[in-house]
Design a protein around this motif. Structure first.
Motif, mmCIF file in Angstrom:
data_model
loop_
_atom_site.group_PDB
_atom_site.id
_atom_site.type_symbol
_atom_site.label_atom_id
_atom_site.label_comp_id
_atom_site.label_asym_id
_atom_site.label_seq_id
_atom_site.Cartn_x
_atom_site.Cartn_y
_atom_site.Cartn_z
ATOM 1 N N PHE A 31 0.770 -1.181 0.111
ATOM 2 C CA PHE A 31 0.138 -0.196 0.086
ATOM 3 C C PHE A 31 0.848 1.257 0.055
ATOM 4 O O PHE A 31 0.705 2.371 -0.609
ATOM 5 N N LYS A 32 2.199 1.641 0.463
ATOM 6 C CA LYS A 32 3.225 2.584 0.861
ATOM 7 C C LYS A 32 3.434 3.012 -0.595
ATOM 8 O O LYS A 32 3.629 3.262 -1.666
ATOM 9 N N TYR A 71 -4.969 -1.572 1.467
ATOM 10 C CA TYR A 71 -6.223 -1.705 0.506
ATOM 11 C C TYR A 71 -7.371 -1.903 1.711
ATOM 12 O O TYR A 71 -8.513 -0.849 0.789
ATOM 13 N N ASN A 72 -7.820 -2.110 3.036
ATOM 14 C CA ASN A 72 -8.921 -2.619 3.102
ATOM 15 C C ASN A 72 -9.350 -1.421 3.507
ATOM 16 O O ASN A 72 -10.494 -0.608 3.878
ATOM 17 N N GLU A 73 -8.116 -0.300 4.339
ATOM 18 C CA GLU A 73 -9.197 1.066 4.148
ATOM 19 C C GLU A 73 -9.527 1.533 3.498
ATOM 20 O O GLU A 73 -10.733 2.361 3.131
ATOM 21 N N LEU A 74 -8.993 1.703 1.849
ATOM 22 C CA LEU A 74 -8.992 2.509 0.679
ATOM 23 C C LEU A 74 -10.450 1.794 0.506
ATOM 24 O O LEU A 74 -11.811 2.494 -0.287
ATOM 25 N N VAL A 75 -10.909 0.753 0.403
ATOM 26 C CA VAL A 75 -11.921 -0.374 0.193
ATOM 27 C C VAL A 75 -13.027 0.547 0.739
ATOM 28 O O VAL A 75 -14.101 1.100 0.967
ATOM 29 N N GLU A 76 -13.062 0.565 2.529
ATOM 30 C CA GLU A 76 -13.662 1.433 3.297
ATOM 31 C C GLU A 76 -14.007 3.221 3.049
ATOM 32 O O GLU A 76 -14.923 3.219 2.906
ATOM 33 N N LEU A 104 -10.223 8.664 -6.652
ATOM 34 C CA LEU A 104 -9.004 9.457 -6.735
ATOM 35 C C LEU A 104 -8.993 10.493 -7.599
ATOM 36 O O LEU A 104 -8.067 12.086 -7.084
ATOM 37 N N LEU A 105 -10.145 11.238 -7.522
ATOM 38 C CA LEU A 105 -10.032 12.463 -8.539
ATOM 39 C C LEU A 105 -10.985 13.797 -7.913
ATOM 40 O O LEU A 105 -10.767 14.472 -8.254
ATOM 41 N N SER A 106 -11.421 13.114 -6.590
ATOM 42 C CA SER A 106 -12.331 14.210 -6.149
ATOM 43 C C SER A 106 -11.643 15.502 -5.397
ATOM 44 O O SER A 106 -12.524 16.344 -5.289
ATOM 45 N N GLY A 107 -10.101 15.489 -5.454
ATOM 46 C CA GLY A 107 -10.127 16.550 -4.318
ATOM 47 C C GLY A 107 -10.757 17.002 -2.973
ATOM 48 O O GLY A 107 -10.558 17.885 -2.339
ATOM 49 N N SER A 108 -11.355 16.024 -2.478
ATOM 50 C CA SER A 108 -12.312 16.178 -1.425
ATOM 51 C C SER A 108 -11.589 15.839 -0.365
ATOM 52 O O SER A 108 -10.580 14.736 -0.498
ATOM 53 N N GLY A 109 -11.435 16.149 0.890
ATOM 54 C CA GLY A 109 -10.887 16.061 2.283
ATOM 55 C C GLY A 109 -11.463 14.099 3.051
ATOM 56 O O GLY A 109 -10.963 13.994 3.332
ATOM 57 N N SER A 110 -12.656 14.115 2.123
ATOM 58 C CA SER A 110 -13.154 12.926 3.193
ATOM 59 C C SER A 110 -12.613 11.688 2.277
ATOM 60 O O SER A 110 -12.709 10.766 2.754
ATOM 61 N N PHE A 111 -11.913 11.486 1.084
ATOM 62 C CA PHE A 111 -11.309 11.144 0.287
ATOM 63 C C PHE A 111 -9.470 11.016 -0.012
ATOM 64 O O PHE A 111 -9.509 11.930 -1.227
ATOM 65 N N ASP A 112 -8.698 10.893 0.843
ATOM 66 C CA ASP A 112 -7.221 11.479 0.865
ATOM 67 C C ASP A 112 -6.787 10.184 0.429
ATOM 68 O O ASP A 112 -6.695 9.659 1.469
ATOM 69 N N VAL A 113 -6.603 9.347 -0.137
ATOM 70 C CA VAL A 113 -5.541 7.758 -0.175
ATOM 71 C C VAL A 113 -3.776 8.074 0.718
ATOM 72 O O VAL A 113 -3.648 7.651 1.554
ATOM 73 N N ILE A 114 -3.587 9.186 0.444
ATOM 74 C CA ILE A 114 -2.404 9.206 1.337
ATOM 75 C C ILE A 114 -2.824 9.306 2.786
ATOM 76 O O ILE A 114 -1.938 8.577 3.520
ATOM 77 N N LYS A 115 -3.642 9.931 3.423
ATOM 78 C CA LYS A 115 -3.816 8.940 5.194
ATOM 79 C C LYS A 115 -4.579 7.642 4.958
ATOM 80 O O LYS A 115 -4.660 8.118 6.348
ATOM 81 N N LEU A 116 -4.478 7.227 4.122
ATOM 82 C CA LEU A 116 -5.186 6.076 4.210
ATOM 83 C C LEU A 116 -3.436 4.713 4.745
ATOM 84 O O LEU A 116 -2.507 5.470 4.047
ATOM 85 N N ASN A 117 -3.320 3.829 5.303
ATOM 86 C CA ASN A 117 -2.943 3.308 6.098
ATOM 87 C C ASN A 117 -2.713 1.748 4.877
ATOM 88 O O ASN A 117 -2.009 0.989 5.135
ATOM 89 N N ASP A 175 -17.037 -5.724 -0.250
ATOM 90 C CA ASP A 175 -16.871 -6.932 -0.158
ATOM 91 C C ASP A 175 -16.377 -7.490 -1.260
ATOM 92 O O ASP A 175 -15.239 -8.859 -1.155
ATOM 93 N N ILE A 176 -16.649 -7.475 -2.564
ATOM 94 C CA ILE A 176 -15.358 -7.579 -3.596
ATOM 95 C C ILE A 176 -14.188 -7.846 -4.113
ATOM 96 O O ILE A 176 -13.235 -8.252 -3.984
ATOM 97 N N ALA A 177 -14.301 -6.325 -3.484
ATOM 98 C CA ALA A 177 -12.774 -5.491 -4.027
ATOM 99 C C ALA A 177 -12.070 -5.979 -2.698
ATOM 100 O O ALA A 177 -11.286 -6.358 -2.406
ATOM 101 N N LEU A 178 -12.813 -6.301 -0.687
ATOM 102 C CA LEU A 178 -12.185 -7.159 0.170
ATOM 103 C C LEU A 178 -11.372 -8.251 -0.273
ATOM 104 O O LEU A 178 -10.936 -8.769 -0.117
ATOM 105 N N ASP A 179 -12.384 -8.993 -0.944
ATOM 106 C CA ASP A 179 -11.984 -10.567 -1.466
ATOM 107 C C ASP A 179 -10.973 -9.978 -2.190
ATOM 108 O O ASP A 179 -10.021 -11.455 -2.440
ATOM 109 N N ARG A 180 -10.842 -10.119 -3.261
ATOM 110 C CA ARG A 180 -9.892 -9.575 -4.568
ATOM 111 C C ARG A 180 -8.368 -9.062 -3.446
ATOM 112 O O ARG A 180 -7.424 -9.466 -4.219
#
Length: 185
Positions: A6-7, A51-56, A36-49, A176-181
């Motif tokens: 993920f890093k 892939y599971n956090e990404l999906v959530e 990814l392109l939203s530019g909103s603070g509610s979705f910021d990949v850098i703050k995530l740790n 859930d499918i993404a988490l399984d993948r």
């Protein structure tokens, strides 16, 4: 295929991150735009740790968009419809992603692959798409056979679920499918 750590994912170019998203969620420009392109603070990949956090984070972002005013109905429809129709022959729906083929493999065993069952799935998919305009029936197959999928589809079609409730259910299934993948890659 093996996912990068993920890093490493966070350090990838946007183009490369989109390729990973396509593997986890099936490709749709609407999903990329709203996350990814939203530019909103509610979705910021850098703050995530992870892939599971990404999906959530994707799940939370998309579920937040299900509103009574239908502002994001078209985008949500596009995201959900990126998933293939379950149990429908390739000649009817076109090419599946490699992961979708693997996930639907159990749907193709000979016991559950009769002409009647195939016709039932095609018919149920069509009925679902008429009832929930713009949506596609998405569920976490997870080794279940066609009979189980047919039963679930019938239950949903007999329910009083609104479009928003079905979009909510489909987004949860998609995540859930993404988490399984992630677990399998």
């Amino acid at each position: 295929m093996v996912l990068p750590s993920f890093k490493e994912f966070k350090a990838l170019s946007l183009e490369e991150q989109i390729k990973i998203f396509d593997i986890l969620f099936e490709h749709t420009d609407a999903l990329v735009s709203l996350t990814l392109l939203s530019g909103s603070g509610s979705f910021d990949v850098i703050k995530l740790n992870s892939y599971n956090e990404l999906v959530e984070s994707v799940r939370t972002s998309l579920l937040r968009l299900i509103q009574d005013d239908d502002q994001y109905k078209l985008e949500l429809s596009d995201i959900i419809a990126a998933h293939p129709k379950l149990g429908v022959p390739k000649e009817v729906q076109g090419t599946l992603s490699e992961l979708s083929k693997l996930e639907q493999k159990n749907l193709n065993d000979t016991k559950n692959n009769t002409a009647e069952i195939k016709e039932a799935l095609i018919s149920l998919n069509e009925e679902y798409e008429r009832k929930y305009k713009g949506l596609r029936f998405v569920c976490f197959v997870n080794g279940r056979d066609r009979q189980e999928i047919i039963h679930e589809m019938k239950q949903i079609l007999e329910s009083a679920n609104t479009w928003n409730q079905e979009a909510n259910r489909a987004i949860n299934a998609m995540c859930d499918i993404a988490l399984d993948r992630i677990r399998k890659l």
